[in-house]
Each structure stands twice: as C-alpha cells, then as structure tokens.
Design an enzyme around this catalytic site. Structure first.
Site, PDB file in Angstrom:
ATOM      1  N   LYS A 168       5.095  -3.877 -22.213  1.00 22.26           N
ATOM      2  CA  LYS A 168       4.992  -3.514 -23.647  1.00 22.26           C
ATOM      3  C   LYS A 168       6.054  -2.515 -24.057  1.00 22.26           C
ATOM      4  O   LYS A 168       6.584  -2.567 -25.155  1.00 22.26           O
ATOM      5  CB  LYS A 168       3.604  -2.965 -23.962  1.00 22.26           C
ATOM      6  N   GLU A 202       3.033 -12.503 -23.916  1.00 23.79           N
ATOM      7  CA  GLU A 202       1.601 -12.453 -24.256  1.00 23.79           C
ATOM      8  C   GLU A 202       0.871 -11.366 -23.460  1.00 23.79           C
ATOM      9  O   GLU A 202      -0.015 -10.684 -23.973  1.00 23.79           O
ATOM     10  CB  GLU A 202       0.956 -13.819 -23.968  1.00 23.79           C
ATOM     11  N   LYS A 250       1.878  -1.377 -28.208  1.00 23.96           N
ATOM     12  CA  LYS A 250       1.271  -2.691 -28.486  1.00 23.96           C
ATOM     13  C   LYS A 250       1.245  -2.965 -29.987  1.00 23.96           C
ATOM     14  O   LYS A 250       1.504  -4.082 -30.433  1.00 23.96           O
ATOM     15  CB  LYS A 250      -0.137  -2.734 -27.898  1.00 23.96           C
ATOM     16  N   THR A 275      -0.790  -4.582  -9.753  1.00 24.48           N
ATOM     17  CA  THR A 275      -2.115  -5.049 -10.205  1.00 24.48           C
ATOM     18  C   THR A 275      -2.018  -6.414 -10.872  1.00 24.48           C
ATOM     19  O   THR A 275      -2.822  -7.308 -10.589  1.00 24.48           O
ATOM     20  CB  THR A 275      -2.677  -4.046 -11.262  1.00 24.48           C
TER      21      THR A 275
HETATM   22  N1  HSE Z   1      -3.762   1.033 -19.732  1.00 23.17           N
HETATM   23  C1  HSE Z   1      -3.881  -0.133 -20.536  1.00 23.17           C
HETATM   24  C2  HSE Z   1      -5.222  -0.096 -21.237  1.00 23.17           C
HETATM   25  C3  HSE Z   1      -3.776  -1.356 -19.665  1.00 23.17           C
HETATM   26  O1  HSE Z   1      -6.052   0.756 -20.916  1.00 23.17           O
HETATM   27  O2  HSE Z   1      -5.435  -0.883 -22.135  1.00 23.17           O
HETATM   28  C4  HSE Z   1      -3.446  -2.586 -20.440  1.00 23.17           C
HETATM   29  O3  HSE Z   1      -2.243  -2.501 -21.111  1.00 23.17           O
END
Ligand code: HSE
Length: 430
Positions: A107, A131, A207, A17
């Site tokens: 991440k 980033e 994150k 993606t």
């Molecule tokens: N699965 C993650 C989200 C995609 O829904 O934020 C982005 O890291």
C-alpha cells in the site's frame, strides 16, 4: 492436469505472512488451472536467507537475490510482497520495463508512487495489480476500478485498518485497556511491523489514498490525507458515545464536494444503526456512494495472511490469464485530474466534546457563551456532577472545524474549564 494449457511462471519477492500463504495457494496448480484455463507455477522466490529452506517451496526456486527473480527469463509475472518503498519500487519498475506484469500488496508503494508505476506499465503494456494492498480479501479495488467504473462516486467511507478496529472492538465490548487489546492484535498477526502505523492511522491513510485516487480519478497520496489516530480514545468516550446512540470507529473518509476532495482518517462517532458501526474485530468495510446507485457496502477480513493472499492470487490469475491470451495490460485508472484537496479546517461536521468544569453557578452559561459567540450550535448536552467537578458531554450541530478549534482555544483559557479531555468528530448520516 491438462498440460496443453498455456503456462505462466511466477516469481515471488518475499515470503512473509502474506507471501507464504500465496505460495501455499499456488501449490494447488490443478485447481487454479481448472478455474482459470492457465497453468501457473511458482518458479522463483526471493527471501532474505535462502539457505534456511522453506517448507513447500522447492529449494531450487529459492534465491537471496530479488533482481534475479525480476530479470530471469523463466519468470513471466512478478509478485512483490516485500513491502516498503525501496527496493520494492525499483524492482517493480524494472519488471514493468521488461514488460512483466506486477502484482503487489504494497500500500505504501501504491499510495506514494502509484502514478509512476502506472506510467511505466502503460509504456510497456504490462499490468500493475494491487487488490491485496487494501482491505485484505475484500475486492475493494476491483469493485471501484471495474464493477463501478460507470458510477459517479461521490463518497467512500471505510474501516480500512484491522488492528485499530480490533482494538476499538475489544475496548467497547470487553472493556479491555488499549494496551491489552493492542497486544492481542499483535498476537493475531494483524499489526504492521511498527504498530504505530496502525494506531496513528498511517496504514489507513495509505489505503484511503489508493481508493480515493481510483474512485475520484485524481491523484491522492498518503501525504494528502488528514490523519488522527485512536490512542486518545478512552473507555469513557465509548460509554458516552453508546449512551448517545453512537459507536466509535477509526474511519477513512473520501468525499468529492464541488470538485474538491476531502480525504481524512480519524476516529469518529457513527450512529449505531449505520452498517459500519456493526463491523467488528479485524473486519474491514467500505461504503461507496454514487449518483443513482445509492450505498454499496462491502465487508470482510481486512488483515492477516490468508485473506490477503486470496486477493493477491486472484490478481495473479487475472494477469496470467490476460497474458496467456496475449492481451495488453489494464488501462491506467489514475487519470490525474487536477483536484484540490480540501484542508481539514474547511470541513464542516458535528463534534463530540467531553469537558471537565468547576461545578458552581454560572459556569455552564460561560461555556455556552463561547459556543454562541463562535457560532457553533449545540445539539445535545449531558452534564454529570462529580463533586467539585462536573463532566459535560456535548455534541454540536454541523460546524466548520476552524470554528470548533477557536471554541477549544477559548475554553482552555477559561479558569472554570479544568480539562477538555476528548474532541471527536461525528459522522452523523446514516
Ligand atoms: N496492519 C494492517 C491492518 C494489515 O491492521 O489492517 C493489513 O493491511
């Protein structure tokens, strides 16, 4: 295009993606050259099935062997978009060893092995940029690592998962069921390969670990983050929260308190007037608070290929430019100060509780006595009789989590308490 410009070749690992969007953006070589003063070309791309061909990628650039991309003398910068720990970790470490900058949106890799990558990068003078690993297209990492380096950050509060924010938004605005909202998020391409990574907060925890490490200058890993997902949130909780003046969001919270770090991901009631309460759909946001600076809020699209690719290509341009100018890599932001991670039991917050109790005289007093004896003070209470059973919704004042756990254990033992259907933390500061 000006062919006298310095030239940097990129090797891409993964064409999913995000990878396919990165390849698409890199095709606009003229625009990138004009903006950056560097000519950047996509030289090699590793995919699982190179024989199938990929639109927009020259067949000669495709390979099934990611090691070929990393070690090829024709590749100056390695872009890792495979995800997961292995082989991504070994490939990234090898690239850094060879002095090649690594750009990644991984991440999990950063949250678990960030210091190892930085240590390797510092040794060879290469660069690690990440980033795209947090907040899709919103420049959160760069804001913390660069623009706010001079600020003493004491708090970061974010909505860092697009899927769960999309699901909670659909449940709150349309009254959709959790399952329908999740199915729609999957169709939009927001979810992780295993959507329980989103729903149970693993994605947001990784994150948060990355951002908290950078913000507080210490090592925070995903495993350090307390985590609770959104699966238990009901449309009823949403309605009560709204009645009380709150939205329910999956928050990722990092705080520096008395030299200790709080790091937690959980659903929370947040006042409707708070900027994060307004963040809808798959949008992400982060509020950073620092001494003398006040709150800074950044928000935007936090999930999906195109926004994340903007972050990744921004990093590619940055490292390419630095390399073309002959500069060393960006200094290590993980200074690894030894900071204690505060256990969740020691955290002090207000709580929202929803109980079903027998509706007869004296019941309310028995419930209130438990709170009183555990020194948990009740701030507001709503009781609605539903025949035999009454529903009691209450919000406490600030209370240590361990005291609230004791209250819950005792309430569950009372014969007049049928169920404690929801317990949700409250982030009350606006
Ligand atoms: N699965 C993650 C989200 C995609 O829904 O934020 C982005 O890291």
């Amino acid at each position: 295009m000006d062919t006298s410009l310095p030239h940097i070749s990129v090797g891409l690992l993964g064409l999913g993606t995000v990878g396919s969007e990165v390849a698409r953006l890199l095709r606009d070589e003229a625009l990138i050259a004009e903006r950056s003063g560097v000519r950047i070309t996509l030289a090699k791309v590793a995919v699982a099935h190179p024989g199938r061909g990929r639109p927009g990628v020259p067949p000669g650039a495709l390979t099934g062997d990611p090691w070929e991309v990393v070690t090829s003398p024709g590749v100056d910068v390695v872009v890792e978009l495979i995800g997961g720990i292995e082989p991504a970790r070994s490939l990234a470490l090898r690239a850094l060893e060879l002095g090649k900058p690594v750009v990644t949106a991984n991440k999990q890799l950063l949250a678990e092995h960030g210091p190892e990558l930085f240590e390797r990068a510092n040794r060879s003078g290469a660069d690690v940029r990440f980033e795209g690993s947090v907040g899709g297209g919103i420049p959160l990492v760069r804001a913390i690592r660069e623009a706010l380096t001079a600020a003493r950050i004491h708090s970061i509060t974010g909505i860092l998962n697009g899927t769960t924010n999309y699901v909670l938004t659909r449940m709150a605005q349309e009254g959709w069921s959790f399952a329908d909202a999740l199915a729609a998020a999957r169709r939009e391409g927001f979810t992780e390969a295993d959507p329980s990574d989103d729903i149970e907060g693993h994605d947001a925890a990784a994150k948060l670990a990355i951002l908290a490490s950078a913000a507080f200058g210490c090592r925070v890993t995903s495993g350090d983050v307390f985590r609770e997902g959104i699966a238990a949130i009901t449309p009823r909780d949403m309605a009560y929260a709204r009645e009380l003046g709150f939205a329910i969001k999956l928050l990722a919270i990092g705080r520096l308190r008395d030299g200790e770090v709080e790091a937690r991901v959980h659903p929370a009631l947040i006042p409707l007037a708070h900027p994060l309460a307004q963040v809808a759909d798959e949008f992400n946001a982060l509020e950073v608070e620092a001494d003398g600076l006040g709150p800074v809020v950044l928000s935007g699209r936090g999930a999906g290929g195109p926004p994340t690719a903007v972050a990744v290509v921004g990093d590619i341009i940055d490292v390419a430019r630095r390399r073309a100018l002959g500069g060393r890599g960006f200094a290590d932001p993980f200074r690894l100060l030894p900071r204690r991670i505060r256990p969740i039991d020691d955290i002090v917050l207000p709580f929202y509780l929803n109980l079903q109790v027998t509706d007869r005289p004296g019941v309310f007093a028995r419930v209130a006595t438990v709170f009183g004896e555990e020194r948990v003070s009740i701030a507001s209470i709503v009781q609605k009789s539903r025949g035999e059973v009454a529903e009691v919704v209450l919000v406490t004042h600030d209370a240590p989590e361990r005291s609230v756990r004791r209250v819950l254990a005792r309430l569950r033992e009372l014969d007049v308490v049928k169920t404690v259907s929801s317990v949700i933390r409250v982030e009350a500061t606006v």
